[in-house]
Design a protein around this motif. Structure first.
Motif, PDB file in Angstrom:
ATOM      1  N   LEU A 131       8.322 -44.080 -26.173  1.00  0.00           N
ATOM      2  CA  LEU A 131       9.449 -44.542 -27.168  1.00  0.00           C
ATOM      3  C   LEU A 131       9.185 -43.891 -28.438  1.00  0.00           C
ATOM      4  O   LEU A 131      10.030 -43.437 -29.108  1.00  0.00           O
ATOM      5  CB  LEU A 131      10.028 -45.705 -26.959  1.00  0.00           C
ATOM      6  CG  LEU A 131      11.045 -46.380 -27.693  1.00  0.00           C
ATOM      7  CD1 LEU A 131      12.435 -45.420 -27.334  1.00  0.00           C
ATOM      8  CD2 LEU A 131      11.361 -47.717 -27.647  1.00  0.00           C
ATOM      9  N   ASP A 132       8.032 -44.400 -28.962  1.00  0.00           N
ATOM     10  CA  ASP A 132       8.064 -44.120 -30.624  1.00  0.00           C
ATOM     11  C   ASP A 132       7.782 -42.635 -30.876  1.00  0.00           C
ATOM     12  O   ASP A 132       8.437 -42.230 -31.814  1.00  0.00           O
ATOM     13  CB  ASP A 132       6.763 -44.876 -31.092  1.00  0.00           C
ATOM     14  CG  ASP A 132       5.624 -44.344 -30.467  1.00  0.00           C
ATOM     15  OD1 ASP A 132       5.647 -44.010 -29.197  1.00  0.00           O
ATOM     16  OD2 ASP A 132       4.410 -44.782 -30.730  1.00  0.00           O
ATOM     17  N   LEU A 139      10.432 -40.420 -33.143  1.00  0.00           N
ATOM     18  CA  LEU A 139      10.050 -39.409 -34.176  1.00  0.00           C
ATOM     19  C   LEU A 139      10.761 -38.081 -33.876  1.00  0.00           C
ATOM     20  O   LEU A 139      11.188 -37.668 -34.928  1.00  0.00           O
ATOM     21  CB  LEU A 139       8.373 -39.249 -33.962  1.00  0.00           C
ATOM     22  CG  LEU A 139       7.993 -38.335 -35.068  1.00  0.00           C
ATOM     23  CD1 LEU A 139       8.331 -38.842 -36.460  1.00  0.00           C
ATOM     24  CD2 LEU A 139       6.184 -38.385 -34.867  1.00  0.00           C
ATOM     25  N   TYR A 140      10.764 -37.642 -32.546  1.00  0.00           N
ATOM     26  CA  TYR A 140      11.435 -36.391 -32.353  1.00  0.00           C
ATOM     27  C   TYR A 140      13.140 -36.386 -32.522  1.00  0.00           C
ATOM     28  O   TYR A 140      13.552 -35.549 -33.148  1.00  0.00           O
ATOM     29  CB  TYR A 140      11.271 -36.127 -30.850  1.00  0.00           C
ATOM     30  CG  TYR A 140      11.920 -34.821 -30.252  1.00  0.00           C
ATOM     31  CD1 TYR A 140      11.235 -33.670 -30.597  1.00  0.00           C
ATOM     32  CD2 TYR A 140      13.076 -34.893 -29.476  1.00  0.00           C
ATOM     33  CE1 TYR A 140      12.200 -32.562 -30.273  1.00  0.00           C
ATOM     34  CE2 TYR A 140      13.797 -33.875 -29.114  1.00  0.00           C
ATOM     35  CZ  TYR A 140      13.393 -32.692 -29.313  1.00  0.00           C
ATOM     36  OH  TYR A 140      14.059 -31.258 -28.936  1.00  0.00           O
ATOM     37  N   LEU A 141      13.643 -37.667 -32.468  1.00  0.00           N
ATOM     38  CA  LEU A 141      14.953 -37.804 -32.535  1.00  0.00           C
ATOM     39  C   LEU A 141      15.256 -37.701 -34.228  1.00  0.00           C
ATOM     40  O   LEU A 141      16.171 -36.755 -34.526  1.00  0.00           O
ATOM     41  CB  LEU A 141      15.391 -39.214 -32.094  1.00  0.00           C
ATOM     42  CG  LEU A 141      16.888 -39.526 -32.414  1.00  0.00           C
ATOM     43  CD1 LEU A 141      17.995 -38.492 -31.778  1.00  0.00           C
ATOM     44  CD2 LEU A 141      17.079 -41.033 -31.888  1.00  0.00           C
ATOM     45  N   ILE A 142      14.302 -38.211 -34.920  1.00  0.00           N
ATOM     46  CA  ILE A 142      14.524 -38.117 -36.398  1.00  0.00           C
ATOM     47  C   ILE A 142      14.471 -36.768 -36.805  1.00  0.00           C
ATOM     48  O   ILE A 142      14.968 -36.334 -37.969  1.00  0.00           O
ATOM     49  CB  ILE A 142      13.545 -39.143 -37.208  1.00  0.00           C
ATOM     50  CG1 ILE A 142      13.963 -40.437 -36.890  1.00  0.00           C
ATOM     51  CG2 ILE A 142      13.656 -38.809 -38.605  1.00  0.00           C
ATOM     52  CD1 ILE A 142      12.797 -41.556 -37.379  1.00  0.00           C
ATOM     53  N   ALA A 143      13.461 -36.039 -36.316  1.00  0.00           N
ATOM     54  CA  ALA A 143      13.362 -34.543 -36.371  1.00  0.00           C
ATOM     55  C   ALA A 143      14.429 -33.706 -36.415  1.00  0.00           C
ATOM     56  O   ALA A 143      14.882 -32.814 -36.955  1.00  0.00           O
ATOM     57  CB  ALA A 143      12.089 -34.119 -36.064  1.00  0.00           C
ATOM     58  N   CYS A 144      15.100 -33.973 -34.916  1.00  0.00           N
ATOM     59  CA  CYS A 144      16.345 -33.470 -34.532  1.00  0.00           C
ATOM     60  C   CYS A 144      17.514 -33.494 -35.560  1.00  0.00           C
ATOM     61  O   CYS A 144      18.096 -32.623 -35.634  1.00  0.00           O
ATOM     62  CB  CYS A 144      16.736 -33.844 -33.398  1.00  0.00           C
ATOM     63  SG  CYS A 144      15.459 -33.064 -31.965  1.00  0.00           S
ATOM     64  N   LEU A 200       7.960 -27.924 -30.733  1.00  0.00           N
ATOM     65  CA  LEU A 200       8.035 -28.569 -29.600  1.00  0.00           C
ATOM     66  C   LEU A 200       6.722 -28.851 -29.103  1.00  0.00           C
ATOM     67  O   LEU A 200       6.690 -29.802 -28.434  1.00  0.00           O
ATOM     68  CB  LEU A 200       8.835 -27.772 -28.521  1.00  0.00           C
ATOM     69  CG  LEU A 200      10.382 -27.695 -28.737  1.00  0.00           C
ATOM     70  CD1 LEU A 200      10.983 -26.535 -27.760  1.00  0.00           C
ATOM     71  CD2 LEU A 200      10.866 -29.054 -28.738  1.00  0.00           C
ATOM     72  N   PRO A 201       5.673 -28.039 -29.137  1.00  0.00           N
ATOM     73  CA  PRO A 201       4.507 -28.432 -28.560  1.00  0.00           C
ATOM     74  C   PRO A 201       3.774 -29.762 -29.167  1.00  0.00           C
ATOM     75  O   PRO A 201       3.096 -30.229 -28.458  1.00  0.00           O
ATOM     76  CB  PRO A 201       3.377 -27.308 -29.056  1.00  0.00           C
ATOM     77  CG  PRO A 201       4.421 -26.004 -28.980  1.00  0.00           C
ATOM     78  CD  PRO A 201       5.722 -26.679 -29.620  1.00  0.00           C
ATOM     79  N   GLN A 202       4.095 -30.228 -30.318  1.00  0.00           N
ATOM     80  CA  GLN A 202       3.763 -31.282 -31.043  1.00  0.00           C
ATOM     81  C   GLN A 202       4.200 -32.367 -29.900  1.00  0.00           C
ATOM     82  O   GLN A 202       3.608 -33.910 -30.294  1.00  0.00           O
ATOM     83  CB  GLN A 202       4.232 -31.547 -32.286  1.00  0.00           C
ATOM     84  CG  GLN A 202       4.135 -30.146 -33.243  1.00  0.00           C
ATOM     85  CD  GLN A 202       2.719 -29.927 -33.632  1.00  0.00           C
ATOM     86  OE1 GLN A 202       1.877 -30.786 -33.427  1.00  0.00           O
ATOM     87  NE2 GLN A 202       2.334 -28.609 -33.414  1.00  0.00           N
ATOM     88  N   PHE A 203       5.355 -32.162 -29.394  1.00  0.00           N
ATOM     89  CA  PHE A 203       5.787 -33.606 -28.609  1.00  0.00           C
ATOM     90  C   PHE A 203       5.584 -33.548 -26.863  1.00  0.00           C
ATOM     91  O   PHE A 203       6.092 -34.327 -26.304  1.00  0.00           O
ATOM     92  CB  PHE A 203       7.241 -33.859 -28.994  1.00  0.00           C
ATOM     93  CG  PHE A 203       7.773 -34.167 -30.309  1.00  0.00           C
ATOM     94  CD1 PHE A 203       7.554 -35.191 -30.836  1.00  0.00           C
ATOM     95  CD2 PHE A 203       7.748 -33.172 -31.150  1.00  0.00           C
ATOM     96  CE1 PHE A 203       7.841 -35.763 -32.328  1.00  0.00           C
ATOM     97  CE2 PHE A 203       8.390 -33.225 -32.758  1.00  0.00           C
ATOM     98  CZ  PHE A 203       7.909 -34.596 -33.068  1.00  0.00           C
TER      99      PHE A 203
END
Length: 203
Positions: A3-4, A8-13, A134-137
């Motif tokens: 979830l965390d 983080l991905y959501l904020i980046a998006c 994307l590879p970061q996630f």
């Protein structure tokens, strides 16, 4: 995906969607010219293009294009040429009126959808960004297909919301845009042309 990590991905998006780009500008322009409801075709088209780009990046084609100078250069020039053509079309459009313009409202949903798709898939900056971002996630041990739907779905939903708000805002200030006549069209068209001209020249 934890979830965390997803948050983080959501904020980046959200940050990526709020940054100026061809699709946001296209939604803003179409919202003023065709109304927010008809601009949904443009927004869905852009979402389709982004889904395709994310799929290409997640399955390795983005990395391949990134390593190929020739194909990347071709993509840059094609994308730049399309944005210049799009800018010229917007520049030459009839001026905004208080009501939906009779001429511009004749644009078919397919035409608007196609413009949304092309605006996203011809932007090599988006391809390069996602191939590095994307590879970061991605969790190598997890299902790549499931992660694709989570990652692509999250970004596309955020992007559609942002573009929808832009289109709705432009539609609401149509009466103000009526006062500036062709100024709005020429400003947006000029921005498209400037982005298209600069795109192939940037490293």
């Amino acid at each position: 995906m934890l979830l965390d990590t997803w948050l983080l991905y959501l904020i980046a998006c959200i940050g990526l969607s709020l940054s100026p780009g061809p699709n946001g500008l296209l939604a803003l322009t179409h919202g003023a010219m065709h109304g927010s409801r008809k601009t949904l075709f443009t927004i869905v088209g852009g979402a389709t293009g982004f889904m395709l780009i994310i799929a290409l990046c997640m399955f390795g084609i983005g990395a391949l294009l990134k390593s190929s100078v020739v194909w990347l250069t071709v993509l840059k020039w094609v994308g730049g040429a399309y944005l210049i053509w799009l800018g010229i079309q917007v520049w030459r459009s009839p001026p905004i009126t208080g009501d939906i313009d009779v001429n511009t409202s004749r644009a078919s949903g397919w035409h608007l959808y196609r413009q949304g798709v092309l605006a996203s898939i011809t932007n090599p900056k988006v391809l390069l960004f996602f191939s590095a971002f994307l590879p970061q996630f991605i969790v190598p041990q997890g299902s790549l297909m499931l992660q694709f739907f989570v990652l692509a779905g999250t970004f596309v939903v955020i992007e559609c919301i942002v573009e929808g708000l832009l289109a709705n805002m432009a539609n609401r200030i149509r009466h103000w845009l009526k006062r500036v006549g062709r100024g709005f069209n020429r400003t947006c068209g000029g921005i498209f042309v400037a982005i298209g001209a600069a795109l192939p020249l940037r490293a």
